[in-house]
Design an enzyme around this catalytic site. Structure first.
Site, PDB file in Angstrom:
ATOM      1  N   ASP A 126      60.799 -44.335  -8.918  1.00 55.91           N
ATOM      2  CA  ASP A 126      62.235 -44.094  -8.909  1.00 55.91           C
ATOM      3  C   ASP A 126      62.676 -43.872  -7.463  1.00 55.91           C
ATOM      4  O   ASP A 126      62.053 -43.085  -6.740  1.00 55.91           O
ATOM      5  CB  ASP A 126      62.547 -42.857  -9.761  1.00 55.91           C
ATOM      6  CG  ASP A 126      63.983 -42.840 -10.246  1.00 55.91           C
ATOM      7  OD1 ASP A 126      64.581 -43.920 -10.325  1.00 55.91           O
ATOM      8  OD2 ASP A 126      64.498 -41.749 -10.527  1.00 55.91           O
ATOM      9  N   ASN A 169      74.495 -45.049  -2.819  1.00 56.57           N
ATOM     10  CA  ASN A 169      75.634 -45.853  -3.287  1.00 56.57           C
ATOM     11  C   ASN A 169      76.960 -45.203  -2.919  1.00 56.57           C
ATOM     12  O   ASN A 169      77.902 -45.879  -2.484  1.00 56.57           O
ATOM     13  CB  ASN A 169      75.552 -46.043  -4.807  1.00 56.57           C
ATOM     14  CG  ASN A 169      74.706 -47.238  -5.205  1.00 56.57           C
ATOM     15  OD1 ASN A 169      74.522 -48.171  -4.425  1.00 56.57           O
ATOM     16  ND2 ASN A 169      74.181 -47.213  -6.412  1.00 56.57           N
ATOM     17  N   HIS A 198      77.907 -49.970  -2.845  1.00 52.14           N
ATOM     18  CA  HIS A 198      76.954 -50.619  -3.745  1.00 52.14           C
ATOM     19  C   HIS A 198      76.223 -51.783  -3.091  1.00 52.14           C
ATOM     20  O   HIS A 198      75.080 -52.079  -3.437  1.00 52.14           O
ATOM     21  CB  HIS A 198      77.676 -51.092  -5.011  1.00 52.14           C
ATOM     22  CG  HIS A 198      78.084 -49.964  -5.913  1.00 52.14           C
ATOM     23  ND1 HIS A 198      77.203 -49.332  -6.748  1.00 52.14           N
ATOM     24  CD2 HIS A 198      79.276 -49.329  -6.070  1.00 52.14           C
ATOM     25  CE1 HIS A 198      77.818 -48.377  -7.410  1.00 52.14           C
ATOM     26  NE2 HIS A 198      79.086 -48.344  -7.025  1.00 52.14           N
ATOM     27  N   ASP A 201      72.264 -52.234  -3.123  1.00 49.75           N
ATOM     28  CA  ASP A 201      71.551 -53.456  -3.508  1.00 49.75           C
ATOM     29  C   ASP A 201      70.570 -53.874  -2.428  1.00 49.75           C
ATOM     30  O   ASP A 201      69.454 -54.341  -2.725  1.00 49.75           O
ATOM     31  CB  ASP A 201      72.550 -54.586  -3.769  1.00 49.75           C
ATOM     32  CG  ASP A 201      73.364 -54.374  -5.034  1.00 49.75           C
ATOM     33  OD1 ASP A 201      72.990 -53.495  -5.828  1.00 49.75           O
ATOM     34  OD2 ASP A 201      74.370 -55.083  -5.213  1.00 49.75           O
ATOM     35  N   THR A 204      51.355 -56.524  -4.706  1.00 46.94           N
ATOM     36  CA  THR A 204      50.967 -57.166  -5.955  1.00 46.94           C
ATOM     37  C   THR A 204      49.821 -58.130  -5.691  1.00 46.94           C
ATOM     38  O   THR A 204      49.962 -59.082  -4.936  1.00 46.94           O
ATOM     39  CB  THR A 204      52.146 -57.929  -6.581  1.00 46.94           C
ATOM     40  OG1 THR A 204      53.208 -57.010  -6.818  1.00 46.94           O
ATOM     41  CG2 THR A 204      51.737 -58.562  -7.895  1.00 46.94           C
ATOM     42  N   GLU A 228      67.642 -48.057 -10.453  1.00 46.46           N
ATOM     43  CA  GLU A 228      66.794 -47.802  -9.285  1.00 46.46           C
ATOM     44  C   GLU A 228      65.354 -47.523  -9.713  1.00 46.46           C
ATOM     45  O   GLU A 228      64.584 -46.918  -8.976  1.00 46.46           O
ATOM     46  CB  GLU A 228      67.343 -46.622  -8.465  1.00 46.46           C
ATOM     47  CG  GLU A 228      67.226 -45.257  -9.111  1.00 46.46           C
ATOM     48  CD  GLU A 228      68.379 -44.911 -10.054  1.00 46.46           C
ATOM     49  OE1 GLU A 228      68.550 -43.726 -10.334  1.00 46.46           O
ATOM     50  OE2 GLU A 228      69.094 -45.826 -10.506  1.00 46.46           O
TER      51      GLU A 228
END
Length: 366
Positions: free
Chosen positions: A230, A238, A243, A247, A261, A273
């Site tokens: 989180d 924000n 916003h 993003d 990964t 989030e």
């Protein structure tokens, strides 16, 4: 009789290409894996053999067919490997079906034609239309030369060249039309699948894919580690920066997560989030190190906005495992990771917390 044979040959070619295209979910091109190229080359050769069995009698019982179309298509779309395999099968099949001097000449010419087309396929990197036209001309010239050597009759050679050129042009045009439509549909399907599986903002796998992955853990025989993450104080980012800035922060963090990964690991965006990672066959100590690296990387990363402002975000992580000592129930796995995440945020954020039973079974924990 001739036109019946033409229709049969064209139908065989189009049907064959349709089924060959089903061998791969990807479009037919040079990016296909080597194993898939070999498989397509073998099926292509089988298609050519079938076409040879349905050859059409023309001038003084001279046989004509579309066996060369799959050879041209392999060279145009994929590359040297399926081209050589297809040519080899044509060459061998020709002498097996009916061994005589003419068959031997045709066999040798097809083997040499396969080498030429394979060479051209590798080195001539132009448009598909250009390659198709060039490779068709080369092929028809080879076939007509072979016929000329075997026949040595000018009148027959002229008639054969005309029929072969006409027959090949029609077959090639119809084949290209079909393959174009099949390729377009595959591209569209892959695009739709990507949109259905990916988060639109971060390009990570979405919540739907996470739910499928977490449910499959019930049946898995592998050790699995779940990390729930989180972004700390994201609402404040924000509110303070807007916003668009939020993003940008999410995209940057997603890029960091994606860089960790590896094989057997998947990362997801599961909420505004909220992120997650599923690590297959990953022991808790290794998961701990990965989580620590992610926390440090996110904390040190400078997110630069369009106006030059810099944002430093942090992330909290909760971890649970489903190894041999743990319950492999996916709901239990998720709840324990969720509780661990809550604990990390309660302890001050920008930190990692482990489900209590995972710590108990971690041999490296003190």
């Amino acid at each position: 009789m001739f036109f019946d044979g033409v229709i049969i040959n064209i139908s065989i070619v189009l049907t064959g290409f349709y089924f060959i295209s089903k061998l791969s979910k990807l479009p037919l091109d040079a990016a296909l894996p080597l194993g898939k190229q070999i498989q397509i080359g073998l099926c292509n050769g089988l298609l050519c053999f079938t076409l040879m069995k349905f050859s059409i009698p023309t001038i003084n019982h001279t046989l004509i067919d579309l066996r060369h179309i799959p050879l041209i298509v392999a060279a145009c779309y994929i590359g040297p490997v399926p081209t050589l395999i297809t040519a080899l099968i044509i060459s061998v099949s020709r002498v097996v079906i009916n061994f005589n001097d003419t068959a031997l000449i045709v066999s040798v010419f097809y083997a040499f034609l396969g080498i030429v087309l394979a060479f051209c396929s590798h080195y001539i990197q132009k448009s598909l239309r250009y390659r198709a036209a060039l490779f068709s001309v080369i092929t028809v010239v080879f076939i007509c030369i072979a016929y000329a050597i075997a026949t040595q009759n000018v009148a027959k050679i002229i008639k054969f060249t005309f029929l072969m050129t006409l027959f090949s042009t029609i077959g090639m045009l119809l084949s290209l039309m079909l393959l174009k439509d099949l390729k377009q549909r595959k591209i569209e399907m892959l695009t739709y699948q990507g949109l259905a599986q990916q988060d639109f903002l971060t390009s990570l796998l979405n919540r739907r894919m996470f739910d499928q992955a977490i449910q499959s853990i019930n049946l898995s025989k592998q050790n699995v580690v779940l990390m729930l993450m989180d972004v700390d104080y994201f609402k404040q980012i924000n509110d303070q920066y807007g916003h668009d800035a939020g993003d940008r922060v999410l995209r940057d963090i997603a890029h960091i997560l994606d860089s960790y990964t590896a094989y057997g690991q998947k990362t997801f965006r599961i909420g505004g989030e909220e992120f997650s990672a599923i690590l297959i066959d990953c022991p808790i100590p290794l998961a701990k190190k990965i989580a620590e690296d992610i926390c440090r990387k996110v904390e040190s990363h400078a997110c630069i906005l369009a106006n030059g402002e810099v944002i430093h975000a942090t992330i909290s992580i909760g971890i649970s495992g489903s190894g041999p000592h743990y319950n492999k129930n996916s709901l239990s796995l998720f709840r324990r990771a969720d509780r661990a995440l809550y604990q990390a945020k309660s302890d001050g954020r920008n930190r990692i917390s482990y489900a209590s039973d995972d710590i108990y079974h971690d041999p490296n924990s003190a």
